[in-house]
Each structure stands twice: as structure tokens, then as C-alpha cells.
Scaffold this active site. Structure first.
Site, PDB file in Angstrom:
ATOM      1  N   ASP A 198       0.923  -1.113   0.027  1.00 32.82           N
ATOM      2  CA  ASP A 198       0.053  -0.114   0.118  1.00 32.82           C
ATOM      3  C   ASP A 198       0.927   1.199  -0.085  1.00 32.82           C
ATOM      4  O   ASP A 198       1.460   1.600   0.944  1.00 32.82           O
ATOM      5  CB  ASP A 198      -0.964  -0.037   1.257  1.00 32.82           C
ATOM      6  CG  ASP A 198      -2.023   0.786   0.974  1.00 32.82           C
ATOM      7  OD1 ASP A 198      -2.096   1.805   0.211  1.00 32.82           O
ATOM      8  OD2 ASP A 198      -2.884   0.793   1.920  1.00 32.82           O
ATOM      9  N   ASP A 199       0.884   2.128  -1.129  1.00 38.47           N
ATOM     10  CA  ASP A 199       1.583   3.225  -1.175  1.00 38.47           C
ATOM     11  C   ASP A 199       3.258   3.057  -1.151  1.00 38.47           C
ATOM     12  O   ASP A 199       3.768   3.890  -0.895  1.00 38.47           O
ATOM     13  CB  ASP A 199       1.101   4.261  -0.046  1.00 38.47           C
ATOM     14  CG  ASP A 199      -0.381   4.507   0.081  1.00 38.47           C
ATOM     15  OD1 ASP A 199      -1.057   3.915  -1.076  1.00 38.47           O
ATOM     16  OD2 ASP A 199      -0.590   5.420   0.828  1.00 38.47           O
ATOM     17  N   CYS A 216      -6.113   4.125  -3.966  1.00 41.42           N
ATOM     18  CA  CYS A 216      -6.150   2.651  -3.560  1.00 41.42           C
ATOM     19  C   CYS A 216      -7.401   1.935  -3.998  1.00 41.42           C
ATOM     20  O   CYS A 216      -7.221   0.910  -4.808  1.00 41.42           O
ATOM     21  CB  CYS A 216      -6.410   2.557  -1.890  1.00 41.42           C
ATOM     22  SG  CYS A 216      -5.103   2.972  -1.171  1.00 41.42           S
ATOM     23  N   ARG A 225      -7.206  -1.102  -6.920  1.00 35.54           N
ATOM     24  CA  ARG A 225      -7.392  -2.578  -6.488  1.00 35.54           C
ATOM     25  C   ARG A 225      -8.379  -3.187  -7.285  1.00 35.54           C
ATOM     26  O   ARG A 225      -8.344  -4.342  -7.633  1.00 35.54           O
ATOM     27  CB  ARG A 225      -7.883  -2.368  -4.953  1.00 35.54           C
ATOM     28  CG  ARG A 225      -6.412  -2.482  -4.077  1.00 35.54           C
ATOM     29  CD  ARG A 225      -6.772  -1.867  -2.720  1.00 35.54           C
ATOM     30  NE  ARG A 225      -5.462  -1.190  -2.287  1.00 35.54           N
ATOM     31  CZ  ARG A 225      -4.578  -2.045  -1.576  1.00 35.54           C
ATOM     32  NH1 ARG A 225      -4.841  -3.109  -1.343  1.00 35.54           N
ATOM     33  NH2 ARG A 225      -3.583  -1.225  -1.144  1.00 35.54           N
ATOM     34  N   LYS A 254      -5.522  -5.725   3.068  1.00 33.65           N
ATOM     35  CA  LYS A 254      -6.297  -4.625   2.822  1.00 33.65           C
ATOM     36  C   LYS A 254      -7.035  -4.965   1.432  1.00 33.65           C
ATOM     37  O   LYS A 254      -6.613  -5.219   0.338  1.00 33.65           O
ATOM     38  CB  LYS A 254      -5.787  -3.426   2.605  1.00 33.65           C
ATOM     39  CG  LYS A 254      -6.390  -2.096   2.172  1.00 33.65           C
ATOM     40  CD  LYS A 254      -5.561  -0.905   1.959  1.00 33.65           C
ATOM     41  CE  LYS A 254      -6.350   0.326   1.437  1.00 33.65           C
ATOM     42  NZ  LYS A 254      -5.354   1.526   1.279  1.00 33.65           N
ATOM     43  N   HIS A 311     -10.478  -2.901   0.330  1.00 36.62           N
ATOM     44  CA  HIS A 311     -11.000  -1.661  -0.306  1.00 36.62           C
ATOM     45  C   HIS A 311     -11.645  -1.724  -1.543  1.00 36.62           C
ATOM     46  O   HIS A 311     -11.532  -0.767  -2.278  1.00 36.62           O
ATOM     47  CB  HIS A 311      -9.750  -0.634  -0.294  1.00 36.62           C
ATOM     48  CG  HIS A 311     -10.057   0.659   0.057  1.00 36.62           C
ATOM     49  ND1 HIS A 311      -9.172   1.745   0.155  1.00 36.62           N
ATOM     50  CD2 HIS A 311     -11.087   1.276   0.429  1.00 36.62           C
ATOM     51  CE1 HIS A 311      -9.758   2.772   0.406  1.00 36.62           C
ATOM     52  NE2 HIS A 311     -10.988   2.562   0.695  1.00 36.62           N
ATOM     53  N   SER A 328      -8.697   1.274   4.325  1.00 37.90           N
ATOM     54  CA  SER A 328      -7.545   1.827   4.761  1.00 37.90           C
ATOM     55  C   SER A 328      -7.288   1.940   6.251  1.00 37.90           C
ATOM     56  O   SER A 328      -8.249   1.816   6.874  1.00 37.90           O
ATOM     57  CB  SER A 328      -7.103   3.108   4.220  1.00 37.90           C
ATOM     58  OG  SER A 328      -7.066   3.362   2.774  1.00 37.90           O
ATOM     59  N   HIS A 346       1.072   2.358   4.104  1.00 39.64           N
ATOM     60  CA  HIS A 346       0.117   3.757   4.171  1.00 39.64           C
ATOM     61  C   HIS A 346       0.078   4.377   5.636  1.00 39.64           C
ATOM     62  O   HIS A 346       0.409   3.448   6.511  1.00 39.64           O
ATOM     63  CB  HIS A 346      -1.515   2.596   3.899  1.00 39.64           C
ATOM     64  CG  HIS A 346      -2.476   3.828   3.994  1.00 39.64           C
ATOM     65  ND1 HIS A 346      -3.111   4.387   4.771  1.00 39.64           N
ATOM     66  CD2 HIS A 346      -2.929   4.232   2.599  1.00 39.64           C
ATOM     67  CE1 HIS A 346      -3.889   5.585   4.218  1.00 39.64           C
ATOM     68  NE2 HIS A 346      -4.052   5.161   2.950  1.00 39.64           N
ATOM     69  N   ASP A 350      -0.062  -0.818  -4.608  1.00 40.18           N
ATOM     70  CA  ASP A 350      -1.301  -0.353  -5.473  1.00 40.18           C
ATOM     71  C   ASP A 350      -1.187   1.002  -5.926  1.00 40.18           C
ATOM     72  O   ASP A 350      -1.837   1.306  -6.895  1.00 40.18           O
ATOM     73  CB  ASP A 350      -2.331  -0.391  -4.205  1.00 40.18           C
ATOM     74  CG  ASP A 350      -2.302   0.792  -3.303  1.00 40.18           C
ATOM     75  OD1 ASP A 350      -1.089   1.106  -3.065  1.00 40.18           O
ATOM     76  OD2 ASP A 350      -2.979   1.289  -2.479  1.00 40.18           O
ATOM     77  N   ASN A 351      -0.298   1.908  -5.520  1.00 42.66           N
ATOM     78  CA  ASN A 351      -0.239   3.084  -6.109  1.00 42.66           C
ATOM     79  C   ASN A 351       1.402   3.523  -5.433  1.00 42.66           C
ATOM     80  O   ASN A 351       1.991   3.362  -4.497  1.00 42.66           O
ATOM     81  CB  ASN A 351      -1.168   4.028  -5.834  1.00 42.66           C
ATOM     82  CG  ASN A 351      -1.480   4.203  -4.302  1.00 42.66           C
ATOM     83  OD1 ASN A 351      -2.680   3.918  -3.963  1.00 42.66           O
ATOM     84  ND2 ASN A 351      -0.689   4.971  -3.688  1.00 42.66           N
ATOM     85  N   LYS A 372       1.594   9.819  -5.064  1.00 43.10           N
ATOM     86  CA  LYS A 372       0.387   9.134  -4.925  1.00 43.10           C
ATOM     87  C   LYS A 372      -0.687  10.062  -5.315  1.00 43.10           C
ATOM     88  O   LYS A 372      -0.694  11.298  -4.947  1.00 43.10           O
ATOM     89  CB  LYS A 372       0.007   8.861  -3.481  1.00 43.10           C
ATOM     90  CG  LYS A 372      -1.248   8.275  -3.454  1.00 43.10           C
ATOM     91  CD  LYS A 372      -1.421   7.728  -1.911  1.00 43.10           C
ATOM     92  CE  LYS A 372      -2.746   7.267  -1.604  1.00 43.10           C
ATOM     93  NZ  LYS A 372      -2.898   6.658  -0.008  1.00 43.10           N
TER      94      LYS A 372
HETATM   95 MG    MG Z   1      -2.439   2.760  -1.706  1.00 44.41          MG
END
Ligand code: MG
Length: 459
Positions: free
Chosen positions: A12-13, A52, A56, A110, A112, A135, A206, A258-259, A276
Site C-alpha cells: 500500500d503506497d 487505492c 485494487r 487490505k 478496499h 485503509s 500507508h 497499489d500506487n 500518490k
Molecule cells: Mg494505496
């Protein structure tokens, strides 16, 4: 060929520049560096969105977010607790696809893609689920803003789900990653004699970041670096487990994010521009490593264009599963890229959507920005010569601009472009449920580990 096991690790991130094998000098990632040395590292791998939920949804279905109604969520960029929107059961996720092909499936971490029962992983082909439905900054936390519906101050207690039930509220976030990997190992051991699909979606990096003391000691990049090292450790645990069980040669492991990074608190998208939430390269171009000893040659790198949406048809091909014939899938089978040194990208173009606005398009080495934050623009970058998008050459290549404009128009017709008032001709609706409710409500008598997380960081 027998169906291979598939392990998909999604962070995540985590930024493009956060791993040693992508140039980081700040974070120690020996397991991921080794994974890259034993497999294939993608240089130009893109998520379908810089945030996110849409990213996803795209990963799971093989479709650009606007294709599946995931461009925005009643004006919001991601899903919020109890929102009543999500990935409808009519969408076919890679969990459903592989489950129908005979795989045992587990998702950990996660999700989401909607927190209402109809939208949860157990309704999308995953036999079991353990994790946070959204998140980790959407629980009760220091400085929590009012929920989008305005009905209650702050977000409801952060739910930790086991299948479709709330197992804990406001869990200890520092220990979650160790719990996640333990669950993953338990699954792999239990299913080692048949094909399995594990989707492990980390809560790191994240914000807020809570990390165990063991990773903080000696981490050279503070709490952020410690979280990256925790991700690296879990990868080592999983790879060790696969080797111990003799599953190395029958398991494809893919690692990605994811980003891009927010580029605050220690994260890096270096050498890419932006962060992001943006359609600069740093928002959507992410690390991706694929390892499958015996099938994927070691120490390889590819700069061919590939996307997270390609994993859906790629996994389908490996599992011998038919792709759904009744809908458009944007991803392409990148098996050739995985297994063959000289394979070209299956993509003529990559589209950068921010919510439902088309903001940029890439064709080969060229990237044309056509909008930023709702405002029209024209910037052209040669990503082969200028990965950092620093030298705008829009006035030097009118022919390239015209060609990319035409490609962008094709995407707009199919996927839409909210900024220009264009409705896509081939888009499917987001899932909705009537009378949604949050999975938890605050109860002063509940024995929370932390009734309110003390870190104020979010994002
Ligand atoms: Mg993310």
C-alpha cells in the site's frame, strides 16, 4: 502443464524508489532484492489508478477503473466506511476466476473494494479472508475528520475481518503484518497439495505506520524504513516456506504496490516525478517483481509496458481458465513477457485516469498529459530519455502529439472522460446496496486495544 500456485503480494503506497533493487539507498530489502535477482523486474509497470480503491478494483478485475464504475465513488476518490458502494458480485475477480478453475483461494490484508457484505472478498471467489476491509487510517484515530455521511463524528472503529465477520475492532496495527504472514503460511501449508492462490495485501506503508520494535531497531529510514523492512521480512518468510515445502518450481510469486508513494515521511518514487494521487509517473508506476524458478529466467529486467490489469488474463492463462467472453477486459496476457526475453509489450497504449478524467496517455516512449486536476493542459515527455518528466517537448513533436491525441480520443469513447462530459460506451456500473451501514459502531464498553490510535498521520 499443471496449474501453478499463484502468490500475489500487493503493498500500500510503496513507491517506485523504495526498494534496493529499484535504487533505494535508504531501505534494506535483501529478500526482495534476491527475489528480483532470481526473477524478473519490471521497469515500466503501471497500476490502473494513483489511489487505492480504483487501483485494487482494476488489479482484481483486469479492467481500467472507469470500466467497472470505480473511477469515483459519488464524488469521492476512494471508498469510505459504510458507503454502500463496491465491486458488484457480477464482476469477476481473479479470486473468482481461479476459484472456478479449481484453486483454493485466500485473501489476507487490505481489500478496499467495498465493506458491505455483498462486496467482501468472500463474495468474490476467496474461500477465506483475514484483514482490514479498507485503509488503516479509516478507524478511530487522533484527529479523525467527520465521516463523509456526516452522521457520526469520525470513522467507526477499524474492523479486522475474519471471512465476513468482524473479529476485532481497533486491532494492534503493529502486530498485524506478522499475523498476516502467519495466516498466509498456514494457508500455504494446508493447501500445498493442490493449486492455491494467495492474495496478500499489506497495510504497509500507508499512514499511520505502526511497526514492531524489532524492525525499528537498526532501520536506517525511520518508521517508514522499518515498515519497508517488515514487508521484506514477510517476503522472506513466504519464499522460505515455498522452498521448504518444495513448491518453488510450481509457484509464481508477484510483488507490487497499489500506487506510488506520498513522498512524505521517508517514501520515494525516485527517479520519477509526482506522488500518490497524481498521474505523473510517480503516482502510477510502481515496483513489480515476478519470480518462478525454472520458468522465469533469473536476473532479468524488462522495460516493456505492462500493467496490474494484465495479471488477471495472465493468471487465467496459467490456470487454463477461460476469460469471461461477455465483457471487455483491458489487461493482456503478459506470459510472453514473463517467460521470453524478446517478447514485446501487448499494449499499444497506457491510459492514466484520475477519477473519471483522462489525464495522460503513454504510447511507447511518449507520454502526453492532457489534463491535471480538471484543467486542460498539453505536456509531452520522452520517457526513454526523461523518466523524471522534466523536459516538456510538446512543441517539438506535433506529429507525436496528434497521434497520442487520437489514441486518447479512443479511450474517451470507450471509458469516458468526466471532465469533457463524455460517457463511455463500454462501462459497467459500480455495485450499490440500499441502506448500507458501517461494520462497527463505537461502544465505550468494548475492550479496544486502542480506542483511538494515537498517531495523527493519514493518507
Ligand atoms: Mg494505496
Amino acid at each position: 502443464m499443471d496449474q501453478p500456485n499463484v502468490v500475489l503480494i500487493n503493498c500500500d503506497d510503496l513507491g517506485y524508489g523504495d526498494l534496493g533493487c529499484y535504487g533505494s539507498k535508504l531501505n534494506a530489502t535483501p529478500a526482495l532484492d534476491r527475489m528480483a535477482a532470481e526473477g524478473l523486474r519490471f521497469d515500466d509497470f503501471y497500476m490502473g489508478s494513483p489511489v487505492c480503491s480504483p487501483s485494487r478494483g482494476a488489479l482484481l478485475t483486469g479492467c481500467y477503473p472507469p470500466r467497472i464504475g470505480f473511477g469515483d465513488f459519488d464524488g469521492l476518490p476512494v471508498l469510505f466506511p459504510g458507503q454502500g458502494m463496491g465491486l458488484p458480485p457480477s464482476e469477476i475477480t481473479m479470486g473468482r476466476l481461479l476459484s472456478d478453475a479449481g484453486y483454493r483461494t485466500l485473501m489476507v490484508g487490505k481489500w478496499h473494494c467495498g465493506d458491505q457484505p455483498a462486496f467482501l472478498p468472500t463474495n468474490h471467489g476467496f474461500d477465506h479472508y483475514f484483514g482490514l476491509p479498507y485503509s488503516n487510517d479509516l478507524g478511530r484515530q487522533s484527529g479523525t475528520p467527520t465521516a463523509p455521511d456526516g452522521e457520526q463524528p469520525g470513522y467507526p472503529p477499524l474492523p479486522l475481518l475474519l471471512d465476513d465477520e468482524v473479529l476485532e475492532q481497533q486491532p494492534d496495527q503493529a502486530s498485524l503484518t506478522a499475523r498476516y504472514v502467519a495466516e498466509a503460511v498456514r494457508f500455504i501449508r494446508g493447501e500445498r497439495h493442490r493449486p492455491f492462490f494467495l492474495y496478500l495485501a499489506h497495510l504497509y506503508v500507508h499512514l499511520p505506520i505502526y511497526v514492531q520494535e524489532r524492525f525499528l531497531r537498526g532501520a536506517s529510514n525511520g518508521t517508514y524504513g522499518a515498515a519497508v523492512e517488515a514487508i521484506d521480512w514477510t517476503t522472506e518468510v513466504l519464499l522460505h516456506e515455498l522452498a521448504t515445502l518444495g513448491l518453488d518450481d510450481t509457484t509464481l510469486v508477484v510483488f507490487t504496490s497499489d500506487n506510488g508513494s506520498l513522498c512524505r515521511t521517508g517514501g520515494s518514487n525516485s527517479p520519477l516525478r509526482g506522488a500518490k494521487g497524481t498521474t505523473w509517473e510517480g503516482g502510477m508506476r510502481v515496483p513489480c517483481i515476478a519470480r518462478w524458478p525454472g520458468r522465469i529466467g533469473s536476473g532479468r529486467m524488462t522495460a516493456e509496458l505492462a500493467t496490474a490489469m494484465d495479471l488477471f488474463p495472465t493468471f487465467a492463462a496459467l490456470a487454463g481458465a477461460e476469460l469471461p467472453g461477455d465483457r471487455t477486459i483491458d489487461g493482456r496476457d503478459i506470459g510472453p513477457l514473463l517467460f521470453d526475453d524478446d517478447a514485446p509489450s501487448p499494449h499499444e497504449a497506457i491510459f492514466y485516469y484520475r477519477m473519471n478524467d483522462l489525464e495522460a496517455v503513454r504510447v511507447g516512449r511518449w507520454k502526453l498529459h492532457v489534463a491535471k486536476g480538471g484543467t486542460e493542459c498539453r505536456h509531452l515527455y520522452d520517457l526513454h530519455a526523461d523518466r523524471g518528466e522534466s523536459a516538456d517537448v510538446v512543441h517539438r513533436h506535433p506529429d507525436v502529439v496528434a497521434r497520442l491525441e487520437a489514441v486518447a480520443d479512443g479511450a474517451r469513447r470507450s471509458l469516458g472522460d468526466a471532465r469533457l462530459g463524455i460517457t463511455g460506451s463500454d462501462v459497467r456500473p459500480v455495485g450499490r446496496v440500499a441502506d448500507p451501514s458501517p461494520l462497527t459502531t463505537y461502544d465505550p464498553s468494548y475492550p479496544y486495544y486502542a480506542a483511538e490510535y494515537d498517531l495523527p498521520d493519514r493518507g
